[in-house]
Design a protein around this motif. Structure first.
Motif, mmCIF file in Angstrom:
data_model
loop_
_atom_site.group_PDB
_atom_site.id
_atom_site.type_symbol
_atom_site.label_atom_id
_atom_site.label_comp_id
_atom_site.label_asym_id
_atom_site.label_seq_id
_atom_site.Cartn_x
_atom_site.Cartn_y
_atom_site.Cartn_z
ATOM 1 N N ASN A 134 33.006 -1.849 46.247
ATOM 2 C CA ASN A 134 34.008 -2.504 45.398
ATOM 3 C C ASN A 134 34.822 -1.440 44.686
ATOM 4 N N PRO A 135 36.150 -1.569 44.635
ATOM 5 C CA PRO A 135 36.981 -0.563 43.978
ATOM 6 C C PRO A 135 36.554 -0.313 42.532
ATOM 7 N N GLY A 136 36.678 0.947 42.121
ATOM 8 C CA GLY A 136 36.339 1.316 40.769
ATOM 9 C C GLY A 136 34.948 1.874 40.604
ATOM 10 N N SER A 137 34.148 1.837 41.660
ATOM 11 C CA SER A 137 32.784 2.372 41.619
ATOM 12 C C SER A 137 32.745 3.709 42.348
ATOM 13 N N PRO A 138 31.671 4.474 42.162
ATOM 14 C CA PRO A 138 31.531 5.722 42.929
ATOM 15 C C PRO A 138 31.482 5.435 44.423
ATOM 16 N N GLY A 139 32.025 6.334 45.216
ATOM 17 C CA GLY A 139 32.067 6.138 46.659
ATOM 18 C C GLY A 139 30.701 6.257 47.301
ATOM 19 N N ASP A 140 30.591 5.790 48.522
ATOM 20 C CA ASP A 140 29.359 5.927 49.306
ATOM 21 C C ASP A 140 29.715 6.205 50.756
ATOM 22 N N ALA A 141 28.750 6.720 51.500
ATOM 23 C CA ALA A 141 29.011 7.155 52.876
ATOM 24 C C ALA A 141 29.375 5.991 53.783
ATOM 25 N N ASN A 142 28.684 4.852 53.630
ATOM 26 C CA ASN A 142 28.948 3.710 54.499
ATOM 27 C C ASN A 142 30.368 3.205 54.335
ATOM 28 N N SER A 143 30.760 2.971 53.085
ATOM 29 C CA SER A 143 32.094 2.443 52.834
ATOM 30 C C SER A 143 33.170 3.431 53.247
ATOM 31 N N THR A 144 32.923 4.719 52.990
ATOM 32 C CA THR A 144 33.897 5.740 53.378
ATOM 33 C C THR A 144 34.017 5.819 54.898
ATOM 34 N N GLY A 145 32.881 5.781 55.584
ATOM 35 C CA GLY A 145 32.908 5.820 57.041
ATOM 36 C C GLY A 145 33.656 4.642 57.627
ATOM 37 N N LEU A 146 33.407 3.437 57.107
ATOM 38 C CA LEU A 146 34.090 2.251 57.612
ATOM 39 C C LEU A 146 35.592 2.312 57.360
ATOM 40 N N ALA A 147 35.975 2.833 56.187
ATOM 41 C CA ALA A 147 37.405 2.976 55.893
ATOM 42 C C ALA A 147 38.065 3.951 56.860
ATOM 43 N N VAL A 148 37.380 5.061 57.167
ATOM 44 C CA VAL A 148 37.921 6.030 58.124
ATOM 45 C C VAL A 148 38.025 5.402 59.513
ATOM 46 N N ASN A 149 37.027 4.591 59.906
ATOM 47 C CA ASN A 149 37.122 3.861 61.172
ATOM 48 C C ASN A 149 38.395 3.023 61.225
ATOM 49 N N ALA A 150 38.664 2.313 60.127
ATOM 50 C CA ALA A 150 39.849 1.449 60.077
ATOM 51 C C ALA A 150 41.132 2.261 60.179
ATOM 52 N N LEU A 151 41.169 3.411 59.532
ATOM 53 C CA LEU A 151 42.357 4.263 59.614
ATOM 54 C C LEU A 151 42.576 4.733 61.052
ATOM 55 N N PHE A 152 41.506 5.148 61.707
ATOM 56 C CA PHE A 152 41.633 5.562 63.106
ATOM 57 C C PHE A 152 42.151 4.400 63.955
ATOM 58 N N ALA A 153 41.604 3.199 63.753
ATOM 59 C CA ALA A 153 42.027 2.040 64.538
ATOM 60 C C ALA A 153 43.503 1.743 64.324
ATOM 61 N N ALA A 154 43.963 1.926 63.095
ATOM 62 C CA ALA A 154 45.358 1.641 62.761
ATOM 63 C C ALA A 154 46.277 2.824 63.040
ATOM 64 N N ARG A 155 45.755 3.833 63.732
ATOM 65 C CA ARG A 155 46.537 5.026 64.095
ATOM 66 C C ARG A 155 47.102 5.737 62.862
ATOM 67 N N THR A 156 46.259 5.846 61.854
ATOM 68 C CA THR A 156 46.611 6.558 60.632
ATOM 69 C C THR A 156 45.678 7.751 60.492
ATOM 70 N N ASP A 157 46.224 8.941 60.391
ATOM 71 C CA ASP A 157 45.412 10.147 60.318
ATOM 72 C C ASP A 157 44.662 10.187 58.983
ATOM 73 N N PRO A 158 43.313 10.150 58.999
ATOM 74 C CA PRO A 158 42.565 10.196 57.738
ATOM 75 C C PRO A 158 42.840 11.452 56.924
ATOM 76 N N ALA A 159 43.207 12.533 57.594
ATOM 77 C CA ALA A 159 43.511 13.767 56.859
ATOM 78 C C ALA A 159 44.753 13.618 55.996
ATOM 79 N N SER A 160 45.579 12.633 56.301
ATOM 80 C CA SER A 160 46.816 12.426 55.538
ATOM 81 C C SER A 160 46.657 11.405 54.423
ATOM 82 N N VAL A 161 45.468 10.809 54.321
ATOM 83 C CA VAL A 161 45.241 9.760 53.324
ATOM 84 C C VAL A 161 44.515 10.350 52.129
#
Length: 418
Positions: free
Chosen positions: A144-171
């Motif tokens: 949930n936004p506003g909390s400390p990050g975690d590996a699972n949520s970060t990994g899933l977000a990076v998966n979504a960026l890759f799927a949407a053809r968005t370079d995670p290095a640019s986010v």
């Protein structure tokens, strides 16, 4: 706050290991009344905690199986999206969006499903914008936004960026001091590096220990973050093959950095997961305080997908075999939509027969608009035999032609008048 009913879409086990007190929060308030599964949703169980998660998995897997889902199934998922672009775990019909209930896990899976389906670019763009807006300054994402990050949520977000053809290095989240860390930086903060014991290097922790900052390997965190580290997303369709075991993290001397470089992250976690699968009877294990260790089907599935994505299908085969053998238990005889869809995604990635699982998953939702041709498993063998028959015919034709030419040549030598 994570809850037991949200096991399929979050890392409850990892949260418990990291010291997140989910139990008392549940005890302070009565559990919500179970919601009935609405029309268009896959599965009949209460969707309160995993409606968007399981719908996204189902639509992604069926899309990869060349099944065109019903409009009601796609419409249910797009109808769950809030105006700001995020998705909650589930929102009852007619209920207004509450930003506090939107979560990065549901949003990341929904984005991947809509990319797989195609024709949903506005919703995808809004979802990606929501992820960007709710990234932490350290590059990570929280459930949930506003909390400390975690590996699972970060990994899933990076998966979504890759799927949407968005370079995670640019986010990277912009702040008063300029741009923060990018998505790869956020993922790296959860990976164990050269300062960890040799048998833990490359693993992912759910979160750093809040008191000491130490990282402890976590099975589900490793499986889900590994797919992102390998540069992948759902559905996994990687055709690259390394023909070698994953490379462990190189730690030649004490000067090696504690943070794993992004270029080595996928191989490092792949080596760790492969070793864990081998030593653990071809599966990963769920360990929670106060409970006996038990097989972790979801973590094993994500680890299998991650190894295939990184080009190491040989190291994933035994785990995929184990998952096949556990199908009835894990999928509750084909009635658990999330488990059935995840197992189908594994079968597709590992090029295994898929017709049975596709049929079971299709039966858990509304009738599809179109399905793939029947008996898809027989197709490769049939094509192979047809090809051999064609080669025989060509060969026989060549032999006949050569033989006829030689015979005519001999006859001409004997009779010049021919």
């Amino acid at each position: 706050m994570l809850t037991a009913a949200r096991l399929g879409a979050s890392a409850l086990s990892a949260a418990l290991l990291a010291g997140v007190a989910a139990g008392p929060a549940l005890a302070d308030s009565p559990p919500p009344t179970p919601a009935a599964a609405p029309d268009g949703l896959y599965g009949k169980s209460d969707p309160t905690y995993d409606g968007v998660w399981r719908q996204s998995l189902a639509l992604t897997a069926l899309s990869a199986a060349k099944v065109t889902p019903a409009d009601s199934a796609v419409g249910w998922l797009t109808g769950q999206q809030c105006e700001d672009g995020g998705w909650p775990s589930y929102r009852a019909a007619g209920t207004a969006c509450d930003p506090k209930t939107e979560d990065s896990n549901a949003t990341a899976l929904a984005i991947q499903a809509l990319v797989a389906l195609g024709g949903q670019q506005p919703a995808v763009d809004k979802g990606v914008a929501w992820l960007k807006a709710n990234q932490n300054a350290d590059g990570s994402w929280a459930y949930n936004p506003g909390s400390p990050g975690d590996a699972n949520s970060t990994g899933l977000a990076v998966n979504a960026l890759f799927a949407a053809r968005t370079d995670p290095a640019s986010v990277a989240k912009a702040g008063p001091g300029g741009a923060g860390k990018n998505a790869f930086d956020g993922l790296a903060r959860f990976q164990l590096g050269c300062s960890a014991p040799a048998d833990q290097r490359g693993a992912f922790a759910y979160q750093p220990d809040p008191a000491t900052g130490a990282l402890a390997p976590n099975a589900l965190a490793g499986g889900q973050a590994a797919l992102a580290a390998a540069g992948g997303h759902l559905p996994v369709a990687n055709s690259v093959r390394a023909d070698a075991e994953p490379k462990p993290l190189a730690c030649a001397d004490g000067s090696a950095p504690t943070t794993v470089p992004h270029a080595e992250a996928g191989e490092a976690v792949g080596a760790y997961l492969a070793a864990q699968l081998t030593s653990g009877g071809n599966h990963l294990t769920l360990t929670t305080p106060g409970a006996a260790p038990s097989p972790d089907y979801t973590a094993t599935a994500w680890a299998t997908l991650s190894l295939i994505q990184s080009g190491h299908p040989d190291q994933a085969t035994d785990a995929a075999d184990w998952l096949d053998a556990q199908e009835a238990t894990w999928t509750k005889n084909g009635t658990d939509a999330a488990a059935t869809a995840t197992l189908l995604l594994v079968a597709q990635a590992d090029h295994r027969p898929t017709a049975d699982l596709t049929g079971k998953l299709t039966a858990l939702g509304p009738a599809p608009k179109a399905t793939a041709p029947a008996a898809d498993e027989a197709t490769p063998a049939k094509k192979k035999n047809d090809g051999i028959g064609q080669y025989w015919l060509i060969g026989i034709g060549l032999l006949v032609g050569i033989g006829g030419g030689l015979l005519l040549s001999l006859q001409r030598k004997r009779n010049p008048n021919l």
